[in-house]
Design a protein around this motif. Structure first.
Motif, PDB file in Angstrom:
ATOM      1  N   ASN A 144       9.938  54.383  -0.927  1.00  0.00           N
ATOM      2  CA  ASN A 144       9.507  54.009  -1.880  1.00  0.00           C
ATOM      3  C   ASN A 144       9.718  52.829  -2.087  1.00  0.00           C
ATOM      4  N   THR A 145      10.479  52.147  -1.364  1.00  0.00           N
ATOM      5  CA  THR A 145      10.810  50.851  -2.132  1.00  0.00           C
ATOM      6  C   THR A 145       9.657  49.574  -1.402  1.00  0.00           C
ATOM      7  N   VAL A 146      10.329  49.641   0.336  1.00  0.00           N
ATOM      8  CA  VAL A 146       9.593  48.469   0.924  1.00  0.00           C
ATOM      9  C   VAL A 146       8.734  49.152   1.661  1.00  0.00           C
ATOM     10  N   GLY A 147       7.043  50.190   0.964  1.00  0.00           N
ATOM     11  CA  GLY A 147       6.812  50.593   2.082  1.00  0.00           C
ATOM     12  C   GLY A 147       5.321  49.233   1.833  1.00  0.00           C
TER      13      GLY A 147
ATOM     14  N   ASN B  33       3.545  46.556  -0.637  1.00  0.00           N
ATOM     15  CA  ASN B  33       4.754  45.438  -1.927  1.00  0.00           C
ATOM     16  C   ASN B  33       4.466  44.699  -0.442  1.00  0.00           C
ATOM     17  N   GLY B  34       3.755  44.438   0.388  1.00  0.00           N
ATOM     18  CA  GLY B  34       4.025  43.733   1.942  1.00  0.00           C
ATOM     19  C   GLY B  34       2.505  42.679   0.969  1.00  0.00           C
ATOM     20  N   ARG B  35       2.426  42.444  -0.670  1.00  0.00           N
ATOM     21  CA  ARG B  35       1.691  41.214  -0.769  1.00  0.00           C
ATOM     22  C   ARG B  35       2.021  39.849  -1.092  1.00  0.00           C
ATOM     23  N   LEU B  36       1.503  38.574  -0.288  1.00  0.00           N
ATOM     24  CA  LEU B  36       2.222  37.651  -0.615  1.00  0.00           C
ATOM     25  C   LEU B  36       2.007  37.566  -2.282  1.00  0.00           C
ATOM     26  N   GLY B  37       3.379  36.740  -2.602  1.00  0.00           N
ATOM     27  CA  GLY B  37       4.014  36.479  -4.116  1.00  0.00           C
ATOM     28  C   GLY B  37       4.576  37.931  -4.870  1.00  0.00           C
ATOM     29  N   SER B  38       4.507  38.733  -3.933  1.00  0.00           N
ATOM     30  CA  SER B  38       4.716  39.635  -5.252  1.00  0.00           C
ATOM     31  C   SER B  38       6.127  40.203  -4.296  1.00  0.00           C
ATOM     32  N   GLU B  39       6.577  41.003  -6.229  1.00  0.00           N
ATOM     33  CA  GLU B  39       8.290  40.813  -5.982  1.00  0.00           C
ATOM     34  C   GLU B  39       8.443  42.578  -6.648  1.00  0.00           C
ATOM     35  N   ARG B  40       7.676  43.854  -6.300  1.00  0.00           N
ATOM     36  CA  ARG B  40       7.356  44.706  -7.041  1.00  0.00           C
ATOM     37  C   ARG B  40       8.263  45.040  -5.317  1.00  0.00           C
TER      38      ARG B  40
ATOM     39  N   GLN C 181       5.319  35.854   3.587  1.00  0.00           N
ATOM     40  CA  GLN C 181       6.410  35.072   3.458  1.00  0.00           C
ATOM     41  C   GLN C 181       7.195  36.494   3.582  1.00  0.00           C
ATOM     42  N   GLY C 182       8.616  35.446   4.156  1.00  0.00           N
ATOM     43  CA  GLY C 182       9.723  37.593   3.685  1.00  0.00           C
ATOM     44  C   GLY C 182      10.208  37.088   2.249  1.00  0.00           C
ATOM     45  N   ARG C 183      11.183  37.810   2.447  1.00  0.00           N
ATOM     46  CA  ARG C 183      11.372  39.107   1.064  1.00  0.00           C
ATOM     47  C   ARG C 183      12.876  38.515   0.475  1.00  0.00           C
ATOM     48  N   TRP C 184      11.981  37.977  -0.307  1.00  0.00           N
ATOM     49  CA  TRP C 184      13.144  36.777  -1.618  1.00  0.00           C
ATOM     50  C   TRP C 184      13.792  37.960  -2.162  1.00  0.00           C
ATOM     51  N   ALA C 185      13.255  38.788  -3.494  1.00  0.00           N
ATOM     52  CA  ALA C 185      13.557  39.922  -4.192  1.00  0.00           C
ATOM     53  C   ALA C 185      15.341  39.509  -4.910  1.00  0.00           C
TER      54      ALA C 185
ATOM     55  N   LYS D  48      18.553  27.777  -2.836  1.00  0.00           N
ATOM     56  CA  LYS D  48      18.620  28.096  -1.576  1.00  0.00           C
ATOM     57  C   LYS D  48      18.374  29.826  -1.886  1.00  0.00           C
ATOM     58  N   PRO D  49      17.651  29.931  -0.528  1.00  0.00           N
ATOM     59  CA  PRO D  49      17.887  31.174  -0.241  1.00  0.00           C
ATOM     60  C   PRO D  49      18.477  32.536  -0.403  1.00  0.00           C
ATOM     61  N   GLY D  50      18.645  33.860  -0.198  1.00  0.00           N
ATOM     62  CA  GLY D  50      19.613  34.344  -0.331  1.00  0.00           C
ATOM     63  C   GLY D  50      20.151  34.851   1.104  1.00  0.00           C
ATOM     64  N   GLY D  51      19.681  33.950   1.574  1.00  0.00           N
ATOM     65  CA  GLY D  51      20.621  34.027   3.422  1.00  0.00           C
ATOM     66  C   GLY D  51      19.015  34.366   4.625  1.00  0.00           C
TER      67      GLY D  51
END
Length: 202
Positions: A40-43, A46-53, A88-92, A197-200
């Motif tokens: 429901n959240t990381v399906g 959602n693996g689209r470049l630049g997307s934060e959905r 790209q990784g998960r910035w969120a 600075k990234p989240g980690g």
């Protein structure tokens, strides 16, 4: 400010256009995955470049290592020459900690999936866009991006495929010659799009 590092071949810029993952031309039902940590959240959609959905990326359910069996699949709907991808990784919003150190590619051809080339260097943080340009293209309508890690870790991934669409003449030239080409290396280009600075890192 953009920081760029280069290695390998010079890309063919005449066939390196985004193929519709990031802008939504590739619809949600055209993206699949081996698994998702939380569908429901990381399906896969959602693996689209630049997307934060949603949760901010696609994240597989299991840890990824050198022999990864997790994959993110993109169905382009028609055949294209695939010359590279951007990862790209998960910035969120700074809360993400997951990214893929390496990726490999698989292309669909009649009879099944075929791996092409080895693992290619990808991300080192959650926010930078990394462009990987392969030396030898593949011609296919479906691509799987396989995250790889040197040690078991949780990864998340956002991607865009790069290349160009085949016209009728290209289809005639490609028929019976090369469905999926081998890759013997590639160029990695890291575009640091955010100086925060990234989240980690994991």
């Amino acid at each position: 400010m953009v920081a760029i590092s280069r290695a390998g071949a010079v890309p063919t810029r005449s066939c390196s256009s985004p193929l519709g993952v990031g802008d939504g031309t590739v619809k949600d039902n055209m993206m699949r995955a081996s698994s998702s940590f939380s569908p429901n959240t990381v399906g896969p959609e959602n693996g689209r470049l630049g997307s934060e959905r949603g949760g901010g990326a696609w994240c597989p359910a299991s840890l990824v290592g050198e022999g990864s069996e997790e994959w993110l699949e993109v169905d382009l709907g028609r055949r294209a020459r695939i010359t590279g991808l951007v990862t790209q990784g998960r910035w969120a919003g700074g809360q993400g900690q997951e990214f893929a150190q390496w990726v490999s590619l698989q292309g669909w051809q009649e009879g099944g999936w075929r791996g092409v080339g080895g693992a290619l260097a990808a991300n080192t943080n959650t926010y930078s866009k990394v462009e990987v340009v392969v030396e030898e293209e593949m011609v296919t309508s479906r691509v799987r991006v396989v995250p790889v890690s040197s040690h078991p870790r949780m990864v998340c991934l956002r991607v865009e495929l790069l290349g160009c669409w085949l016209d009728e003449k290209d289809e005639e030239n490609a028929a019976g010659v090369m469905e999926v080409g081998e890759m013997r290396g590639g160029q990695v280009r890291k575009d640091e799009v955010n100086r925060q600075k990234p989240g980690g890192q994991v």
